[in-house]
Each structure stands twice: as structure tokens, then as C-alpha cells.
Design a protein around this motif. Sequence first.
Motif, PDB file in Angstrom:
ATOM      1  N   LEU A  33       0.812  -1.209   0.000  1.00  0.00           N
ATOM      2  CA  LEU A  33       0.000   0.000   0.000  1.00  0.00           C
ATOM      3  C   LEU A  33       0.846   1.258   0.000  1.00  0.00           C
ATOM      4  O   LEU A  33       0.436   2.288  -0.530  1.00  0.00           O
ATOM      5  CB  LEU A  33      -0.901   0.016   1.245  1.00  0.00           C
ATOM      6  N   GLU A  87      -6.319  -2.627  -4.827  1.00  0.00           N
ATOM      7  CA  GLU A  87      -7.460  -1.823  -4.395  1.00  0.00           C
ATOM      8  C   GLU A  87      -8.208  -2.500  -3.247  1.00  0.00           C
ATOM      9  O   GLU A  87      -8.626  -1.846  -2.283  1.00  0.00           O
ATOM     10  CB  GLU A  87      -8.405  -1.582  -5.567  1.00  0.00           C
ATOM     11  N   LYS A  88      -8.382  -3.825  -3.323  1.00  0.00           N
ATOM     12  CA  LYS A  88      -9.053  -4.556  -2.254  1.00  0.00           C
ATOM     13  C   LYS A  88      -8.224  -4.529  -0.969  1.00  0.00           C
ATOM     14  O   LYS A  88      -8.755  -4.460   0.138  1.00  0.00           O
ATOM     15  CB  LYS A  88      -9.311  -6.001  -2.681  1.00  0.00           C
ATOM     16  N   GLN A  90      -6.363  -2.158   0.060  1.00  0.00           N
ATOM     17  CA  GLN A  90      -6.502  -0.863   0.705  1.00  0.00           C
ATOM     18  C   GLN A  90      -7.743  -0.795   1.591  1.00  0.00           C
ATOM     19  O   GLN A  90      -7.769  -0.043   2.564  1.00  0.00           O
ATOM     20  CB  GLN A  90      -6.567   0.241  -0.359  1.00  0.00           C
ATOM     21  N   ASN A  91      -8.744  -1.582   1.269  1.00  0.00           N
ATOM     22  CA  ASN A  91     -10.004  -1.546   2.007  1.00  0.00           C
ATOM     23  C   ASN A  91     -10.187  -2.743   2.943  1.00  0.00           C
ATOM     24  O   ASN A  91     -11.288  -2.985   3.427  1.00  0.00           O
ATOM     25  CB  ASN A  91     -11.182  -1.494   1.027  1.00  0.00           C
ATOM     26  N   THR A  92      -9.131  -3.491   3.176  1.00  0.00           N
ATOM     27  CA  THR A  92      -9.202  -4.685   4.024  1.00  0.00           C
ATOM     28  C   THR A  92      -8.359  -4.470   5.266  1.00  0.00           C
ATOM     29  O   THR A  92      -7.177  -4.144   5.156  1.00  0.00           O
ATOM     30  CB  THR A  92      -8.711  -5.936   3.274  1.00  0.00           C
ATOM     31  N   ASP A  93      -8.967  -4.618   6.447  1.00  0.00           N
ATOM     32  CA  ASP A  93      -8.181  -4.447   7.669  1.00  0.00           C
ATOM     33  C   ASP A  93      -7.457  -5.737   8.019  1.00  0.00           C
ATOM     34  O   ASP A  93      -7.670  -6.790   7.411  1.00  0.00           O
ATOM     35  CB  ASP A  93      -9.056  -3.981   8.836  1.00  0.00           C
ATOM     36  N   ASP A  96      -9.486  -8.916   8.932  1.00  0.00           N
ATOM     37  CA  ASP A  96     -10.068  -9.594   7.768  1.00  0.00           C
ATOM     38  C   ASP A  96      -9.007 -10.390   7.010  1.00  0.00           C
ATOM     39  O   ASP A  96      -9.280 -11.477   6.482  1.00  0.00           O
ATOM     40  CB  ASP A  96     -10.721  -8.568   6.831  1.00  0.00           C
ATOM     41  N   GLU A 105     -10.197 -12.737  -2.857  1.00  0.00           N
ATOM     42  CA  GLU A 105     -10.049 -11.806  -3.982  1.00  0.00           C
ATOM     43  C   GLU A 105      -9.144 -12.357  -5.065  1.00  0.00           C
ATOM     44  O   GLU A 105      -9.042 -11.787  -6.145  1.00  0.00           O
ATOM     45  CB  GLU A 105      -9.499 -10.472  -3.470  1.00  0.00           C
TER      46      GLU A 105
END
Length: 461
Positions: A33, A87-88, A90-93, A96, A105
Amino acid sequence: MSPTTRRKETTAGQKMCHQIPWRCFFYLFTCLLLWTEAVPVAIDKTKVRVPEEKKEEKVDHPDTGLYYDRYLREVIDVLETDKHFREKLQNTDMEDIKQGKLAKELDFVSHHIRTKLDELKRQEVSRLRTLIKAKHEMQNGNDVAMDHQALLKQFEYLNHMNPHTFETDDLDKLIKTATKDLENFDKERHEEFKRYEMMKEHERREYLKTLDEEKRQKEEEHYEEMKKKHADHPKVNHPGSQDQLKEVWEEADGLDPVDFDPKTFFKLHDSNGDGYLDEQELEALFTKELEKMYDPNNEEDDMVEMEEERLRMREHVMNEVDTNRDRLVSLDEFMISTGKKEFLEPDSWETLEQQPAFTEEELKEFEKHISNQEQELSKKSEELLKQKEELERQQQQLNAQKLELQQAVEHMERLRSQQAQQPPVLEGEPNIQNGAVQPPSETGSHQPPAAGDAKPQESHQ
């Protein structure tokens, strides 16, 4: 040479065991990231434009110390080139990721990415099979059949049932296995260091047993003197405290302690500018404290212990500051920690010499284990010696039998040679052997009458 002196000659391999970069698997994913966002401290990030060529650069991932580190890094390098996966991510903590949601993914990444991952997995399976075969041949010989599938089960970081393609299950296994292994690193390191310290003390005591009373007393006095000398050092600041960071600010950074600012300090020591203090960057902050206690030129200072002290400090700060347990210290986490009492008024730091690595009971148990191992080795050595003697005896018997057989063959050859040299015996002629005249042995041959025999009567026709 005493054990104390011998321990000073620490090998490079021993040092590396205690200098492994302890960055975790999640840090590697975080790099995906942040690697395009690293900027100098004094530059406004809103005005920075990243050159196009940097988009093709790969992150130089640190060695995790895992035996499948190369495979892990190669998979990450391939995945980071896929736009959808990034992109996924960036939105995954982190939670998860641990639960395997990110692995799903993989079904949406591009075909050529999947092809590269398939090839990486085939290469890794091939490498494992080669290692298994080599180990199998060393232990059992070449004539025993081997079940690769059964042996591959021991490698939990990939799906051995499908050795040809990289699937969602493979990424899930890789993430979870790496997470588990890295989380156990500190615990395993503590146990390894304890064994090191117990072995050092065991060897010292065994060495004392070889000395007479006078030399033993001098060695004990020298040992106590070295302990006191090592413990006589300046005060060690609590790792991560304001006093400790101010000392780095003043002595390492060359700045006025009056102007100490935690936020500026953070940015100064975020050496790669990714917005986090990783474990290596944290460990670098403790060098000044360690120099108070350890000098490689001093007999009383053990460099293995110095590295353990460094890792203890890093582990302590991570436990205090890293609230989300991702093994990274963010700026927010750092700033929150500077407002705590532990940062402003910390307790004194207990160094290794103040916290013995083992108890006397643990040492006795360790020495018992060592003694059992030595007995086992001695027993095996005796068995091997007996086997050697038996093999030598059998070899001597074989040599004697071989000699007898050779002598028998030579004797037969001489007899054949003698028989071949004797002239043939004609019918009606005496057979002369060894100087004696032998009568003809043919049936019906004429023989002279023996003395005293009556003359044969003349036949009448």
C-alpha cells in the motif's frame, strides 16, 4: 581457554540468529500500500508527484526468517502488480486478512497473474520434493519407495493435494501459516536464548571440574569480577520513554533536547517514509542504550546477550504502543503513547543481568537432558564400534577364505601342469614313474610267472 573466553568468539551465524528482521507478514502486505507514497520529511505530500518509473519498482521486502521466505516474497511481488488486488487490500483491515477474506479476492485477479502464481507454486512443490528426496535417500537409501504426497503434508503453507495451480486455498494457507509462525518467533527466541545461557553456564561449571582447588578459586573470582564489571554501567533509560527518545534526539540526531517534538522525532526515524515505525526502525532507536552496557572489545560483554537485550526492548515497546497488534507503530499510535504516564514517568528498566534467563531447577533439568543425550550418543558410539569390530572380523575371515581358495587353485594348476608334462604310456611297455618300473596294467597282458610257480603245461593241439 575458559568457556567465558570461548563465548566471546561469537560466530557470525550465532549473531544472525539474534539479528533476524522480525517484521511480520502483515508488514509485507502493508508495503504494497505504501511503497509509492514514501516522501522526505520536509516535503508537502500534496505537492509530490511520483515519477512513472517508480511504479515499476518492487519493494525490497525484508527477510522474515521463515524457511519459505523466498516463496512468500515472490507471491507478494506478483500479487502487488495486480490493480484489483491492490485496491481490495486498501479496504481490508488486518483482522479480515487474518480470517482469509483477502484470499478470496484471488478469484478476480487477471489471468496472467494467476499463470505466474501457478508457475511459482509448481517450482516450490518441485523444490520441496527435491529436498524430501535428498533427505529420504540420506536416511533410508535409494531402494525404498517414497510417497511424496504423504510427505508434503508437513508443509502447511500450500495445498499439496493440487501441486499444479495456485488457488484461493493456497493464498489462505500462506497467510495463516506465515501469521502463526511469525507470531511464535518471539516465544521461540526466548527459549533459544534460555538454552544458550544454560549451555554457557553448564560449560563453565564443567570447566571448573577440570581444575584443581587453587585454579578453581581464581576462575570463580574472575567470573564474579566480570559480572560486576558488566553491571557497572550508566543508567539505562526505559525503552520508548521520553528520556530515552530525548537522548536519541540529542546524541544521535544532534538536536537540542529543549526542542524535542514527538511528531518530528517520529518522522526523522521513519527511515523509509512509509508512515510507520517497523520493528527494525524501532530496534535502531535502542543502540545508544545498548552501547552503555555492551562493548565488543570487553571480555565481560556477550554480544549475543546484547542482541537479546535489543529484541527485548523492541518487544516491550511493541506491546506498549502497537495497539492493533499489526507489528507496526503508526504515527497515531505513537502520539497517543506520548501522552501516557509510562512515557513521561516510566519505571526503571530491568536489564538481562537483573532478570536471570533460567532458574537453578531449569538448569538441573537441562543438564539432565544433556547427560541423557551424551549417554545415548555414547551408547550409539559403542554399538557402532562393535559393528565395526564385527565387520573387521568378518573381513578377516573372508580374506582367509579367499587366501585358502587361491592356494587351492594354485595347487590344482600345478597338478595339471605336472600331468601335462608326463609322456604317454604305450601298451606292453613298462610304465616308469619316479624311477620304478611298473608292469603293464592292461588286462590280459603277459606277466612272467612268479618264483615257485609250476611251469605251465604245454598245450597239445
